[in-house]
Design an enzyme around this catalytic site. Structure first.
Site, PDB file in Angstrom:
ATOM      1  N   CYS A 160      49.385 -33.801  24.164  1.00 57.34           N
ATOM      2  CA  CYS A 160      48.386 -34.220  23.290  1.00 57.34           C
ATOM      3  C   CYS A 160      48.625 -35.649  22.695  1.00 57.34           C
ATOM      4  CB  CYS A 160      47.960 -33.243  22.362  1.00 57.34           C
ATOM      5  SG  CYS A 160      49.010 -32.773  21.101  1.00 57.34           S
ATOM      6  N   GLU A 178      43.587 -29.189  15.561  1.00 56.22           N
ATOM      7  CA  GLU A 178      44.714 -30.195  16.063  1.00 56.22           C
ATOM      8  C   GLU A 178      44.254 -30.356  17.488  1.00 56.22           C
ATOM      9  OE1 GLU A 178      46.900 -31.780  14.527  1.00 56.22           O
ATOM     10  OE2 GLU A 178      46.718 -30.298  12.651  1.00 56.22           O
TER      11      GLU A 178
END
Length: 499
Positions: free
Chosen positions: A244, A209
């Protein structure tokens, strides 16, 4: 033997006992994880305040609530997720039991990130526990106070099955030398490559991720005030830009750049007052190394909003840069801070070209009132996720797989996707030792007649569920016809009797 090696061996030894396979055990561990969150809420909030200047309410909203939702969902759906999954058969296997059986992978390494150190570390752990795995959890050393709280996890979970290893780069490197059955890493693309390289030595599958530069295209015909208010401004500056999936930069036409800047300016004042530094709900950069990196990215760009900073407090004001060129420093890497560049493009086509010339982002945002424009952006680009007319909220939906593509990551999680990602979906076919005549087509000589039957038996798919529905309809129709016939017969008998 190193501490890291001991932790992995202990987790594998515990897993091999088989005690994590029963669903009751998994549910108990998930409930204990939830108890950890509830009983250590104050400790978690204090640690997050020290690490990232987050308030207790912000910690609840952005770290705890989503994690609790994932646990509740896993507990309520675990029996369904773990059950055998029937599949369609062909005529050759119509009498066999054919299904997919989810089973645990083994020992999973979870390497967490520092920006949301509870959520992005423990949400994968929910999937690992639900799938019946053992796990070694490595919190990020950058958010050191939160990592200290994580060390308390074994007091709530099975301490042999679920290990916590704290430390820095050397401890992580030592962990990566060990053999795992899956590695789940959240962080930067640079470190993601090192994780994948280490995993390859053991042929260990990975979930990465990562991040990247998530674009935000603002169509000139959209409601710019709405787009900039609770959406772009909120999404960018939450957690001081250290998200993110935050909008990394804006793409828009020059005719609306000033209006976008003005609306963002108004929103910053409304959200964080005229002095964000003294505002309780405005965060800080995690450390001075990242502070210096972010401030260096602004070199050579034109300031439109903000720009104030204080290195001693790791404070950077909400900042907007205007007329940013593609070659500028701020466009060369993920910002991961409260700096929002605006890049001018000549409409949708050029925006799509700009996006496609770069690495595939973790998220792509588009603001437009035109369904045609949104559909074109969907069909002509690639990203981990696409959100129209909002930011970040896709992360909150457990039925949406969360993950990247290409440079922004591989694999996915959340809800059932976490369970499946950390399970082996085992193919099972159970055949009886009879009907040998049907099987003779396998053996030599392979005649033309056998080939003809093989084509029928192998290529004809049988949807048993559909056949069951047809059978049920047929049975109901037969019963209805029988009832009608009985009633008609009764009426005829009555007529005869009366006459």
């Amino acid at each position: 033997m190193s501490r890291e090696q001991q932790a992995v061996q202990q987790a594998r030894k515990a897993f091999l006992t088989g005690r994590s396979k029963p669903l009751d055990y998994r549910i108990k561990q998930l409930q204990n994880l939830k108890r950890f969150i509830k009983e250590k809420t104050t400790d978690i909030a204090n640690a997050m305040r020290k690490d990232l200047h987050k308030t207790a309410n912000a910690t609840q909203l952005f770290e705890i609530l989503g994690l609790e939702g994932e646990i509740n969902l896993a507990v309520s759906k675990l029996a369904e997720w773990a059950a055998a999954r029937p599949v369609n058969k062909n005529l050759l296997t119509i009498a066999d039991d054919v299904y997919i059986q989810p089973e645990p992978l083994g020992v999973v390494l979870i390497i967490g990130a520092w920006n949301y150190p509870i959520a992005v570390t423990l949400q994968p752990l929910v999937g690992a526990i639900a799938a019946g795995n053992a796990a070694v959890v490595k919190p990020s050393e950058v958010s050191s106070h939160t990592a200290k709280v994580m060390e308390l996890l074994p007091l709530f979970l099975d301490p042999e099955m679920y290990q916590v290893v704290t430390g820095g780069v050397s401890e992580t490197q030592e962990l990566l030398k060990q053999r795992f059955d899956h590695i789940f890493y959240t962080g930067s693309s640079t470190v993601g490559k090192l994780v994948m390289e280490a995993a390859a030595r053991h042929l260990t599958p990975v979930t990465l991720e990562l991040g990247g530069k998530s674009p935000c295209y603002v169509d000139k015909n959209c409601d710019i005030a709405v787009a900039c208010r609770y959406r772009i401004t909120w999404g960018k500056y939450m957690n001081c830009g250290q998200t993110c999936i935050a909008p990394d930069y804006i793409l828009c036409e020059s005719s609306i750049q000033d209006k976008v800047i003005n609306e963002i300016q108004k929103c910053i004042q409304e959200f964080y007052t005229n002095d964000p530094k003294s505002f309780a709900d405005y965060g800080r950069i995690i450390n001075q190394r990242h502070f210096k990196r972010i401030m260096a990215l602004t070199d050579g760009s034109t300031l439109a909003i903000g720009g104030d900073s204080d290195e001693s407090e790791c404070y950077i004001a909400p900042t907007v840069l205007r007329d940013v060129t593609p070659g500028s420093k701020v466009m060369q890497e993920e910002i991961f801070g409260p700096i929002l560049p605006i890049v001018i493009v000549n409409g949708l086509k050029e925006a799509i070209q700009f996006i496609n010339e770069r690495e595939k982002p973790l998220a792509l945002y588009i603001f437009s009132s035109s369904k045609k424009v949104i559909k074109q952006m969907i069909s002509e680009t690639s990203s981990g996720a696409l959100v129209a007319n909002d930011c970040l909220v896709h992360f909150t939906i457990s039925d949406l797989p969360f993950g990247g593509v290409g440079n922004s990551g591989t694999g996915r999680y959340h809800g059932k996707y976490s369970f499946d990602q950390l399970s082996h979906l085992r193919s099972c076919l159970i055949k009886k030792l009879n009907m040998e005549g049907v099987n003779q087509m396998r053996y030599p000589p392979h005649t033309t007649e056998k080939l003809r039957w093989a084509r029928v038996l192998l290529l004809k798919q049988v949807n048993l569920a559909r056949w069951r529905q047809v059978a049920q309809v047929a049975v109901i129709a037969a019963l209805a016809a029988f009832v009608v016939q009985v009633r008609c017969s009764s009426k005829w008998v009555n007529v005869v009797h009366k006459s």
